[in-house]
Design a protein around this motif. Structure first.
Motif, PDB file in Angstrom:
ATOM      1  N   GLU A  63       0.788  -1.235   0.000  1.00 25.32           N
ATOM      2  CA  GLU A  63       0.000   0.000   0.000  1.00 25.32           C
ATOM      3  C   GLU A  63       0.825   1.294   0.000  1.00 25.32           C
ATOM      4  O   GLU A  63       0.293   2.348  -0.317  1.00 25.32           O
ATOM      5  CB  GLU A  63      -0.919   0.038   1.240  1.00 25.32           C
ATOM      6  N   ARG A  64       2.099   1.233   0.341  1.00 26.37           N
ATOM      7  CA  ARG A  64       2.807   2.492   0.552  1.00 26.37           C
ATOM      8  C   ARG A  64       4.029   2.685  -0.350  1.00 26.37           C
ATOM      9  O   ARG A  64       4.135   3.721  -1.018  1.00 26.37           O
ATOM     10  CB  ARG A  64       3.224   2.596   2.027  1.00 26.37           C
ATOM     11  N   TYR A  65       4.964   1.747  -0.355  1.00 20.68           N
ATOM     12  CA  TYR A  65       6.226   1.994  -1.058  1.00 20.68           C
ATOM     13  C   TYR A  65       6.027   2.361  -2.524  1.00 20.68           C
ATOM     14  O   TYR A  65       6.736   3.225  -3.052  1.00 20.68           O
ATOM     15  CB  TYR A  65       7.149   0.782  -0.953  1.00 20.68           C
ATOM     16  N   HIS A  66       5.076   1.748  -3.184  1.00 19.45           N
ATOM     17  CA  HIS A  66       4.859   2.035  -4.610  1.00 19.45           C
ATOM     18  C   HIS A  66       4.196   3.387  -4.843  1.00 19.45           C
ATOM     19  O   HIS A  66       4.161   3.878  -5.976  1.00 19.45           O
ATOM     20  CB  HIS A  66       4.021   0.926  -5.257  1.00 19.45           C
ATOM     21  N   ALA A  67       3.666   3.989  -3.768  1.00 19.34           N
ATOM     22  CA  ALA A  67       2.918   5.234  -3.905  1.00 19.34           C
ATOM     23  C   ALA A  67       3.709   6.468  -3.489  1.00 19.34           C
ATOM     24  O   ALA A  67       3.233   7.595  -3.665  1.00 19.34           O
ATOM     25  CB  ALA A  67       1.632   5.159  -3.072  1.00 19.34           C
ATOM     26  N   VAL A  68       4.905   6.278  -2.944  1.00 16.75           N
ATOM     27  CA  VAL A  68       5.691   7.394  -2.409  1.00 16.75           C
ATOM     28  C   VAL A  68       6.705   7.851  -3.454  1.00 16.75           C
ATOM     29  O   VAL A  68       7.506   7.049  -3.928  1.00 16.75           O
ATOM     30  CB  VAL A  68       6.422   6.981  -1.118  1.00 16.75           C
ATOM     31  N   PRO A  69       6.686   9.128  -3.819  1.00 16.98           N
ATOM     32  CA  PRO A  69       7.659   9.623  -4.793  1.00 16.98           C
ATOM     33  C   PRO A  69       9.091   9.300  -4.391  1.00 16.98           C
ATOM     34  O   PRO A  69       9.461   9.395  -3.229  1.00 16.98           O
ATOM     35  CB  PRO A  69       7.415  11.139  -4.798  1.00 16.98           C
ATOM     36  N   TYR A  70       9.885   8.886  -5.370  1.00 22.30           N
ATOM     37  CA  TYR A  70      11.305   8.550  -5.249  1.00 22.30           C
ATOM     38  C   TYR A  70      11.512   7.171  -4.610  1.00 22.30           C
ATOM     39  O   TYR A  70      12.337   6.397  -5.088  1.00 22.30           O
ATOM     40  CB  TYR A  70      12.091   9.629  -4.496  1.00 22.30           C
ATOM     41  N   ILE A  71      10.763   6.858  -3.574  1.00 22.63           N
ATOM     42  CA  ILE A  71      10.827   5.504  -3.012  1.00 22.63           C
ATOM     43  C   ILE A  71      10.232   4.516  -4.008  1.00 22.63           C
ATOM     44  O   ILE A  71      10.700   3.379  -4.130  1.00 22.63           O
ATOM     45  CB  ILE A  71      10.065   5.423  -1.673  1.00 22.63           C
ATOM     46  N   ASN A  72       9.203   4.942  -4.727  1.00 22.58           N
ATOM     47  CA  ASN A  72       8.517   4.023  -5.637  1.00 22.58           C
ATOM     48  C   ASN A  72       9.408   3.520  -6.768  1.00 22.58           C
ATOM     49  O   ASN A  72       9.131   2.488  -7.378  1.00 22.58           O
ATOM     50  CB  ASN A  72       7.239   4.659  -6.202  1.00 22.58           C
ATOM     51  N   ALA A 104      17.550   6.753  -2.913  1.00 22.75           N
ATOM     52  CA  ALA A 104      16.346   7.527  -2.594  1.00 22.75           C
ATOM     53  C   ALA A 104      16.703   8.794  -1.846  1.00 22.75           C
ATOM     54  O   ALA A 104      16.088   9.856  -2.062  1.00 22.75           O
ATOM     55  CB  ALA A 104      15.385   6.674  -1.767  1.00 22.75           C
ATOM     56  N   GLY A 105      17.707   8.715  -0.969  1.00 23.31           N
ATOM     57  CA  GLY A 105      18.140   9.910  -0.246  1.00 23.31           C
ATOM     58  C   GLY A 105      18.651  10.983  -1.187  1.00 23.31           C
ATOM     59  O   GLY A 105      18.319  12.173  -1.038  1.00 23.31           O
ATOM     60  N   ARG A 106      19.452  10.587  -2.161  1.00 20.63           N
ATOM     61  CA  ARG A 106      19.976  11.557  -3.131  1.00 20.63           C
ATOM     62  C   ARG A 106      18.852  12.163  -3.967  1.00 20.63           C
ATOM     63  O   ARG A 106      18.862  13.374  -4.244  1.00 20.63           O
ATOM     64  CB  ARG A 106      21.000  10.884  -4.043  1.00 20.63           C
ATOM     65  N   LYS A 107      17.893  11.358  -4.364  1.00 23.68           N
ATOM     66  CA  LYS A 107      16.782  11.868  -5.173  1.00 23.68           C
ATOM     67  C   LYS A 107      15.922  12.842  -4.368  1.00 23.68           C
ATOM     68  O   LYS A 107      15.459  13.871  -4.892  1.00 23.68           O
ATOM     69  CB  LYS A 107      15.935  10.705  -5.694  1.00 23.68           C
ATOM     70  N   ALA A 109      16.988  14.652  -1.815  1.00 23.96           N
ATOM     71  CA  ALA A 109      17.794  15.868  -1.639  1.00 23.96           C
ATOM     72  C   ALA A 109      17.728  16.723  -2.904  1.00 23.96           C
ATOM     73  O   ALA A 109      17.571  17.951  -2.834  1.00 23.96           O
ATOM     74  CB  ALA A 109      19.236  15.501  -1.310  1.00 23.96           C
ATOM     75  N   ASP A 110      17.848  16.090  -4.059  1.00 25.46           N
ATOM     76  CA  ASP A 110      17.783  16.824  -5.322  1.00 25.46           C
ATOM     77  C   ASP A 110      16.419  17.471  -5.509  1.00 25.46           C
ATOM     78  O   ASP A 110      16.315  18.608  -5.998  1.00 25.46           O
ATOM     79  CB  ASP A 110      18.090  15.878  -6.481  1.00 25.46           C
ATOM     80  N   SER A 111      15.352  16.784  -5.098  1.00 25.95           N
ATOM     81  CA  SER A 111      14.002  17.334  -5.260  1.00 25.95           C
ATOM     82  C   SER A 111      13.788  18.577  -4.409  1.00 25.95           C
ATOM     83  O   SER A 111      12.936  19.419  -4.723  1.00 25.95           O
ATOM     84  CB  SER A 111      12.956  16.275  -4.884  1.00 25.95           C
ATOM     85  N   ARG A 112      14.567  18.700  -3.330  1.00 25.33           N
ATOM     86  CA  ARG A 112      14.471  19.861  -2.443  1.00 25.33           C
ATOM     87  C   ARG A 112      15.584  20.873  -2.709  1.00 25.33           C
ATOM     88  O   ARG A 112      15.739  21.827  -1.957  1.00 25.33           O
ATOM     89  CB  ARG A 112      14.528  19.400  -0.978  1.00 25.33           C
ATOM     90  N   SER A 113      16.356  20.636  -3.763  1.00 26.30           N
ATOM     91  CA  SER A 113      17.493  21.504  -4.122  1.00 26.30           C
ATOM     92  C   SER A 113      18.481  21.630  -2.967  1.00 26.30           C
ATOM     93  O   SER A 113      19.019  22.709  -2.688  1.00 26.30           O
ATOM     94  CB  SER A 113      16.991  22.896  -4.541  1.00 26.30           C
ATOM     95  N   VAL A 114      18.710  20.509  -2.297  1.00 29.57           N
ATOM     96  CA  VAL A 114      19.639  20.466  -1.173  1.00 29.57           C
ATOM     97  C   VAL A 114      21.053  20.227  -1.699  1.00 29.57           C
ATOM     98  O   VAL A 114      21.282  19.339  -2.513  1.00 29.57           O
ATOM     99  CB  VAL A 114      19.237  19.346  -0.189  1.00 29.57           C
TER     100      VAL A 114
END
Length: 261
Positions: A63-72, A104-107, A109-114
Protein backbone atom coordinates in the motif's frame (compact mmCIF):
# COMPACT_ATOMS: atom_id res chain seq x y z
CA UNK A 1 6.60 22.85 21.41
CA UNK A 2 6.68 19.18 22.40
CA UNK A 3 9.66 17.17 21.23
CA UNK A 4 10.98 13.62 21.32
CA UNK A 5 14.50 14.41 22.50
CA UNK A 6 14.25 11.79 25.26
CA UNK A 7 13.50 9.17 22.61
CA UNK A 8 16.26 10.53 20.39
CA UNK A 9 18.94 10.18 23.05
CA UNK A 10 17.85 6.69 24.06
CA UNK A 11 17.58 5.33 20.53
CA UNK A 12 20.81 6.91 19.27
CA UNK A 13 22.62 5.28 22.19
CA UNK A 14 21.77 1.87 20.71
CA UNK A 15 22.49 2.86 17.10
CA UNK A 16 18.88 3.53 16.17
CA UNK A 17 16.68 6.55 15.46
CA UNK A 18 13.05 7.60 15.93
CA UNK A 19 11.06 5.61 13.35
CA UNK A 20 7.88 6.87 11.67
CA UNK A 21 4.60 4.95 11.54
CA UNK A 22 4.94 3.69 15.14
CA UNK A 23 2.74 4.61 18.10
CA UNK A 24 4.51 6.94 20.51
CA UNK A 25 3.39 4.88 23.49
CA UNK A 26 5.27 1.86 22.20
CA UNK A 27 8.35 3.94 21.39
CA UNK A 28 8.21 5.54 24.83
CA UNK A 29 8.23 2.12 26.46
CA UNK A 30 11.34 1.11 24.52
CA UNK A 31 13.05 4.42 25.35
CA UNK A 32 12.32 3.92 29.04
CA UNK A 33 13.66 0.36 28.91
CA UNK A 34 16.87 1.60 27.29
CA UNK A 35 17.20 4.42 29.81
CA UNK A 36 16.76 1.93 32.68
CA UNK A 37 19.44 -0.33 31.16
CA UNK A 38 16.90 -3.10 30.57
CA UNK A 39 17.43 -2.94 26.79
CA UNK A 40 20.71 -2.44 24.97
CA UNK A 41 21.86 -2.71 21.37
CA UNK A 42 22.21 -6.49 21.61
CA UNK A 43 18.69 -6.98 23.01
CA UNK A 44 16.86 -4.45 20.83
CA UNK A 45 15.86 -6.80 18.00
CA UNK A 46 12.75 -8.39 19.60
CA UNK A 47 11.23 -4.93 20.06
CA UNK A 48 11.91 -3.98 16.46
CA UNK A 49 10.48 -7.31 15.31
CA UNK A 50 7.13 -6.15 16.68
CA UNK A 51 7.39 -2.97 14.60
CA UNK A 52 8.47 -4.71 11.39
CA UNK A 53 6.12 -7.66 11.58
CA UNK A 54 4.64 -9.50 8.57
CA UNK A 55 1.43 -7.50 8.99
CA UNK A 56 3.05 -4.08 9.12
CA UNK A 57 5.55 -4.71 6.34
CA UNK A 58 2.97 -6.30 4.07
CA UNK A 59 0.88 -3.14 4.36
CA UNK A 60 3.92 -1.01 3.52
CA UNK A 61 4.84 -3.19 0.53
CA UNK A 62 1.34 -3.44 -0.90
CA UNK A 63 0.00 0.00 0.00
CA UNK A 64 2.81 2.49 0.55
CA UNK A 65 6.23 1.99 -1.06
CA UNK A 66 4.86 2.03 -4.61
CA UNK A 67 2.92 5.23 -3.90
CA UNK A 68 5.69 7.39 -2.41
CA UNK A 69 7.66 9.62 -4.79
CA UNK A 70 11.30 8.55 -5.25
CA UNK A 71 10.83 5.50 -3.01
CA UNK A 72 8.52 4.02 -5.64
CA UNK A 73 11.41 3.78 -8.08
CA UNK A 74 12.85 1.05 -5.83
CA UNK A 75 9.60 -0.68 -4.88
CA UNK A 76 10.53 -4.04 -6.37
CA UNK A 77 13.97 -4.08 -4.73
CA UNK A 78 12.39 -3.25 -1.36
CA UNK A 79 9.76 -5.96 -1.79
CA UNK A 80 12.41 -8.56 -2.64
CA UNK A 81 14.49 -7.52 0.38
CA UNK A 82 11.49 -7.84 2.69
CA UNK A 83 10.76 -11.29 1.29
CA UNK A 84 14.41 -12.29 1.78
CA UNK A 85 14.22 -11.18 5.40
CA UNK A 86 11.24 -13.38 6.15
CA UNK A 87 13.03 -16.30 4.46
CA UNK A 88 15.91 -15.74 6.89
CA UNK A 89 18.25 -14.37 4.20
CA UNK A 90 19.25 -11.22 6.03
CA UNK A 91 22.61 -10.73 4.32
CA UNK A 92 20.74 -10.45 1.03
CA UNK A 93 17.92 -8.38 2.52
CA UNK A 94 20.29 -5.80 3.98
CA UNK A 95 22.65 -5.58 1.02
CA UNK A 96 19.60 -5.06 -1.20
CA UNK A 97 18.35 -2.13 0.88
CA UNK A 98 21.63 -0.25 1.33
CA UNK A 99 21.77 1.14 -2.25
CA UNK A 100 18.08 2.09 -2.00
CA UNK A 101 18.70 4.20 1.09
CA UNK A 102 21.46 6.05 -0.70
CA UNK A 103 19.67 6.38 -4.04
CA UNK A 104 16.35 7.53 -2.59
CA UNK A 105 18.14 9.91 -0.25
CA UNK A 106 19.98 11.56 -3.13
CA UNK A 107 16.78 11.87 -5.17
CA UNK A 108 14.93 13.43 -2.24
CA UNK A 109 17.79 15.87 -1.64
CA UNK A 110 17.78 16.82 -5.32
CA UNK A 111 14.00 17.33 -5.26
CA UNK A 112 14.47 19.86 -2.44
CA UNK A 113 17.49 21.50 -4.12
CA UNK A 114 19.64 20.47 -1.17
CA UNK A 115 23.38 20.86 -1.63
CA UNK A 116 25.25 17.55 -1.50
CA UNK A 117 29.03 17.26 -1.13
CA UNK A 118 29.31 13.73 0.31
CA UNK A 119 27.10 10.80 1.18
CA UNK A 120 26.86 12.00 4.79
CA UNK A 121 25.82 15.45 3.61
CA UNK A 122 22.88 13.91 1.73
CA UNK A 123 21.17 12.99 4.97
CA UNK A 124 22.53 15.84 7.09
CA UNK A 125 21.37 18.54 4.69
CA UNK A 126 18.15 16.78 3.75
CA UNK A 127 17.16 16.54 7.42
CA UNK A 128 18.14 20.17 8.06
CA UNK A 129 16.03 21.29 5.11
CA UNK A 130 13.07 19.27 6.41
CA UNK A 131 13.45 20.86 9.85
CA UNK A 132 13.39 24.31 8.29
CA UNK A 133 10.38 23.34 6.19
CA UNK A 134 8.23 22.03 9.04
CA UNK A 135 9.23 24.88 11.35
CA UNK A 136 8.63 27.66 8.81
CA UNK A 137 5.39 26.20 7.49
CA UNK A 138 4.15 24.68 10.76
CA UNK A 139 3.80 21.22 9.27
CA UNK A 140 2.53 18.50 11.60
CA UNK A 141 3.83 18.07 15.13
CA UNK A 142 6.82 20.35 14.59
CA UNK A 143 8.81 19.53 17.73
CA UNK A 144 8.41 15.80 17.25
CA UNK A 145 9.46 15.96 13.60
CA UNK A 146 12.51 18.07 14.47
CA UNK A 147 13.58 15.45 17.02
CA UNK A 148 13.09 12.73 14.41
CA UNK A 149 15.29 14.58 11.93
CA UNK A 150 18.02 15.16 14.53
CA UNK A 151 17.97 11.49 15.51
CA UNK A 152 18.29 10.39 11.89
CA UNK A 153 21.25 12.73 11.33
CA UNK A 154 23.03 11.18 14.30
CA UNK A 155 22.21 7.66 13.08
CA UNK A 156 23.62 8.28 9.62
CA UNK A 157 26.65 10.24 10.89
CA UNK A 158 27.70 7.94 13.71
CA UNK A 159 26.53 4.55 12.49
CA UNK A 160 25.24 4.00 8.97
CA UNK A 161 27.89 6.06 7.17
CA UNK A 162 30.75 6.15 9.66
CA UNK A 163 34.04 4.52 8.68
CA UNK A 164 33.41 0.81 9.19
CA UNK A 165 36.54 0.45 11.35
CA UNK A 166 35.04 3.00 13.76
CA UNK A 167 31.63 1.35 14.09
CA UNK A 168 31.20 0.92 17.83
CA UNK A 169 28.32 -1.56 18.11
CA UNK A 170 28.23 -5.32 17.55
CA UNK A 171 25.49 -5.38 14.89
CA UNK A 172 27.60 -3.64 12.17
CA UNK A 173 24.72 -1.94 10.38
CA UNK A 174 27.14 0.09 8.32
CA UNK A 175 26.92 0.86 4.62
CA UNK A 176 30.65 0.91 3.93
CA UNK A 177 31.47 -2.35 5.68
CA UNK A 178 28.59 -4.16 3.97
CA UNK A 179 28.83 -2.84 0.42
CA UNK A 180 32.63 -2.63 0.27
CA UNK A 181 33.01 -6.20 1.48
CA UNK A 182 34.86 -5.34 4.68
CA UNK A 183 32.23 -7.30 6.62
CA UNK A 184 32.04 -11.04 5.97
CA UNK A 185 29.40 -13.65 6.88
CA UNK A 186 29.89 -13.52 10.62
CA UNK A 187 30.00 -9.72 10.86
CA UNK A 188 26.35 -8.98 9.99
CA UNK A 189 23.26 -10.63 8.52
CA UNK A 190 21.05 -10.60 11.61
CA UNK A 191 17.42 -9.42 11.77
CA UNK A 192 18.58 -6.26 13.59
CA UNK A 193 20.53 -5.19 10.49
CA UNK A 194 17.38 -5.53 8.44
CA UNK A 195 15.19 -3.68 10.95
CA UNK A 196 17.50 -0.68 10.98
CA UNK A 197 17.76 -0.71 7.17
CA UNK A 198 14.04 -0.99 6.44
CA UNK A 199 13.45 1.62 9.14
CA UNK A 200 15.67 3.99 7.17
CA UNK A 201 13.55 3.33 4.07
CA UNK A 202 10.41 4.14 6.07
CA UNK A 203 12.05 7.32 7.33
CA UNK A 204 12.68 8.44 3.75
CA UNK A 205 9.04 7.64 2.97
CA UNK A 206 8.09 10.00 5.78
CA UNK A 207 10.41 12.70 4.40
CA UNK A 208 8.86 12.36 0.95
CA UNK A 209 5.36 12.58 2.44
CA UNK A 210 6.12 16.03 3.88
CA UNK A 211 5.69 17.41 0.34
CA UNK A 212 3.67 14.68 -1.38
CA UNK A 213 -0.01 13.75 -1.11
CA UNK A 214 0.86 10.67 0.95
CA UNK A 215 -0.21 9.95 4.51
CA UNK A 216 2.34 10.41 7.30
CA UNK A 217 0.62 7.58 9.19
CA UNK A 218 1.04 3.84 8.75
CA UNK A 219 -1.20 2.30 6.06
CA UNK A 220 -4.22 0.33 7.18
CA UNK A 221 -4.42 -3.39 6.42
CA UNK A 222 -6.19 -4.37 3.22
CA UNK A 223 -7.24 -7.67 1.71
CA UNK A 224 -4.11 -7.58 -0.45
CA UNK A 225 -1.81 -6.81 2.47
CA UNK A 226 -3.35 -9.55 4.59
CA UNK A 227 -2.73 -12.07 1.82
CA UNK A 228 0.86 -10.87 1.58
CA UNK A 229 1.28 -11.14 5.35
CA UNK A 230 0.11 -14.76 5.16
CA UNK A 231 2.74 -15.37 2.49
CA UNK A 232 5.43 -13.78 4.68
CA UNK A 233 4.47 -16.10 7.51
CA UNK A 234 4.84 -19.02 5.12
CA UNK A 235 8.27 -17.66 4.20
CA UNK A 236 9.22 -17.74 7.87
CA UNK A 237 8.21 -21.39 8.06
CA UNK A 238 10.13 -22.23 4.89
CA UNK A 239 13.21 -20.43 6.19
CA UNK A 240 13.09 -22.50 9.34
CA UNK A 241 12.89 -25.72 7.30
CA UNK A 242 15.75 -25.05 4.90
CA UNK A 243 18.21 -27.95 4.51
CA UNK A 244 20.83 -28.21 7.21
CA UNK A 245 23.59 -27.71 4.66
CA UNK A 246 22.34 -24.15 4.12
CA UNK A 247 22.73 -23.20 7.77
CA UNK A 248 25.77 -21.23 8.84
CA UNK A 249 26.45 -23.54 11.79
CA UNK A 250 26.41 -26.63 9.58
CA UNK A 251 28.74 -24.98 7.07
CA UNK A 252 31.11 -24.11 9.87
CA UNK A 253 31.00 -27.67 11.29
CA UNK A 254 31.72 -29.07 7.84
CA UNK A 255 34.69 -26.72 7.37
CA UNK A 256 36.10 -27.64 10.76
CA UNK A 257 35.64 -31.34 10.05
CA UNK A 258 37.45 -30.97 6.73
CA UNK A 259 40.31 -29.11 8.34
CA UNK A 260 40.81 -31.81 10.96
CA UNK A 261 40.59 -34.71 8.50
Amino acid sequence: MNNLDFHKQAFNNVGWFIPPYVQLGFLGNIANQINDNNVCESTLAPYLAQIYSPESLSAMVSERYHAVPYINEYHEIIAESVEAHFLGLNHIAVSGLMPVIEGAGRKLADSRSVTVTSIKSVFQNLAIDCKDDVTTNNIGAVGEIVSMMDAFIEFTDNHLYINSSNYSLSDNTNRHGILHGAFADADYGEPLNFYKSIGAIDFLCFVSALRAPVSCFAPSPTEESQALAAYYRLCIQLGQKKPAAANKSSQQDASEAGASA
